[in-house]
Structure formats: C-alpha cells, structure tokens
Motif scaffolding. Structure first.
Motif, mmCIF file in Angstrom:
data_model
loop_
_atom_site.group_PDB
_atom_site.id
_atom_site.type_symbol
_atom_site.label_atom_id
_atom_site.label_comp_id
_atom_site.label_asym_id
_atom_site.label_seq_id
_atom_site.Cartn_x
_atom_site.Cartn_y
_atom_site.Cartn_z
ATOM 1 N N GLY A 37 0.818 -1.216 -0.060
ATOM 2 C CA GLY A 37 0.235 -0.044 -0.236
ATOM 3 C C GLY A 37 0.832 1.162 -0.171
ATOM 4 O O GLY A 37 0.520 2.399 0.061
ATOM 5 N N GLY A 38 2.056 1.064 -0.319
ATOM 6 C CA GLY A 38 3.039 2.291 -0.453
ATOM 7 C C GLY A 38 3.577 2.674 0.866
ATOM 8 O O GLY A 38 4.101 3.840 1.107
ATOM 9 N N PHE A 39 3.836 1.755 1.767
ATOM 10 C CA PHE A 39 4.443 2.009 2.919
ATOM 11 C C PHE A 39 5.877 1.538 3.192
ATOM 12 O O PHE A 39 6.483 1.159 4.406
ATOM 13 C CB PHE A 39 3.621 1.500 4.331
ATOM 14 C CG PHE A 39 2.168 2.295 4.391
ATOM 15 C CD1 PHE A 39 2.336 3.509 5.014
ATOM 16 C CD2 PHE A 39 1.067 1.882 3.915
ATOM 17 C CE1 PHE A 39 1.080 4.150 5.044
ATOM 18 C CE2 PHE A 39 0.034 2.437 3.928
ATOM 19 C CZ PHE A 39 -0.215 3.704 4.514
ATOM 20 N N ALA A 40 6.593 1.220 2.089
ATOM 21 C CA ALA A 40 7.974 0.723 2.160
ATOM 22 C C ALA A 40 8.052 -0.202 2.698
ATOM 23 O O ALA A 40 9.120 -0.703 3.667
ATOM 24 C CB ALA A 40 8.888 2.077 2.414
ATOM 25 N N ALA A 41 7.223 -1.208 2.791
ATOM 26 C CA ALA A 41 7.283 -2.453 3.515
ATOM 27 C C ALA A 41 7.358 -3.928 2.580
ATOM 28 O O ALA A 41 7.369 -5.196 3.067
ATOM 29 C CB ALA A 41 6.030 -2.689 4.283
ATOM 30 N N CYS A 42 7.219 -3.484 1.233
ATOM 31 C CA CYS A 42 7.516 -4.562 0.224
ATOM 32 C C CYS A 42 8.485 -3.968 -0.941
ATOM 33 O O CYS A 42 9.007 -3.143 -0.709
ATOM 34 C CB CYS A 42 6.311 -4.900 -0.491
ATOM 35 S SG CYS A 42 5.403 -3.642 -1.505
ATOM 36 N N ASN A 43 8.858 -4.701 -1.885
ATOM 37 C CA ASN A 43 9.352 -4.205 -2.918
ATOM 38 C C ASN A 43 8.777 -4.296 -4.358
ATOM 39 O O ASN A 43 9.521 -4.164 -5.444
ATOM 40 C CB ASN A 43 10.915 -4.614 -3.125
ATOM 41 C CG ASN A 43 10.785 -6.160 -3.253
ATOM 42 O OD1 ASN A 43 9.914 -6.939 -3.394
ATOM 43 N ND2 ASN A 43 12.006 -6.802 -3.259
ATOM 44 N N SER A 44 7.493 -4.461 -4.224
ATOM 45 C CA SER A 44 6.684 -4.523 -5.669
ATOM 46 C C SER A 44 6.545 -3.377 -6.276
ATOM 47 O O SER A 44 6.339 -3.362 -7.581
ATOM 48 C CB SER A 44 5.074 -5.244 -5.333
ATOM 49 O OG SER A 44 4.673 -4.318 -4.665
ATOM 50 N N CYS A 45 6.844 -1.984 -5.822
ATOM 51 C CA CYS A 45 6.833 -1.137 -6.324
ATOM 52 C C CYS A 45 8.331 -0.464 -7.041
ATOM 53 O O CYS A 45 8.296 0.446 -7.449
ATOM 54 C CB CYS A 45 6.138 0.229 -5.546
ATOM 55 S SG CYS A 45 7.503 0.611 -4.113
ATOM 56 N N ARG A 46 9.192 -1.298 -6.794
ATOM 57 C CA ARG A 46 10.594 -1.011 -7.206
ATOM 58 C C ARG A 46 10.716 -0.757 -8.893
ATOM 59 O O ARG A 46 10.043 -1.486 -9.786
ATOM 60 C CB ARG A 46 11.374 -2.177 -7.006
ATOM 61 C CG ARG A 46 13.000 -1.752 -6.800
ATOM 62 C CD ARG A 46 13.668 -2.952 -6.158
ATOM 63 N NE ARG A 46 13.740 -3.964 -7.267
ATOM 64 C CZ ARG A 46 14.247 -5.257 -6.740
ATOM 65 N NH1 ARG A 46 14.894 -5.356 -5.497
ATOM 66 N NH2 ARG A 46 14.156 -6.217 -7.656
#
Ligand code: FES
Length: 90
Positions: A37-46
């Motif tokens: 959700g955009g909270f820097a807790a995954c790297n799917s938006c890299r």
C-alpha cells in the motif's frame, strides 16, 4: 512539472515535482504494484532509473535495493525529468 518516462510501458507523462512515482502511476493508470500500500514494506513498486535523477534515497528503501539504480516507487519523488522502468522485486 517534470517529464517522467516509463520506458517499459512506452509511456511519458507530466508529473508535479515532489510527487512519488507511485502517485504518478496512480494518476495516470499505470500498473505499478503496491503490495504494502505504499509504506515501504515490500518491493513490488521497485523501479530502475535509466536516466535522470529522483529524490535522495530514503533510509526505509535501503533493505529493498539490490543495485544503485533501484528505487522504491512509493518513496522516490520526482525532482527533474527522469526515465525509469518497472523492476518489482520477488
Ligand atoms: S508499495 Fe510496498 S514498498 Fe512501495
């Protein structure tokens, strides 16, 4: 405003300086994944930066970056014209 090119999507959009790449994608219907959700807790938006520059790397991004040209789209902000491509982590 600045020009943001998503090379792999063959899209060029205008974006307000200070916007995150995730905000830019949301505004233009571009398919950036956001598992956390955009909270820097995954790297799917890299993304990978191909040309130009973005805001300085935030401390919260560091664990997700494997190469100097990688950034998290939910944290990296537009500062000048930039070209990126989506590079989601596993
Ligand atoms: S959306 Fe999860 S780290 Fe960016």
């Amino acid at each position: 405003m600045a020009r943001v090119e998503f090379a792999d999507l063959e899209r060029v959009v205008e974006a307000a300086v200070g916007s995150t790449l995730l905000e830019v994608c949301d505004a233009h219907g571009l398919p950036m994944e956001t598992a956390c959700g955009g909270f820097a807790a995954c790297n799917s938006c890299r993304v990978r930066v191909i040309a130009g520059t973005l805001s300085p790397v935030e401390d919260v991004e560091e664990p997700f970056l494997d190469a100097p040209d990688q950034r998290l789209g939910c944290q990296a902000r537009v500062v000048v014209d930039v070209t990126v491509r989506l590079d989601p982590g596993a």
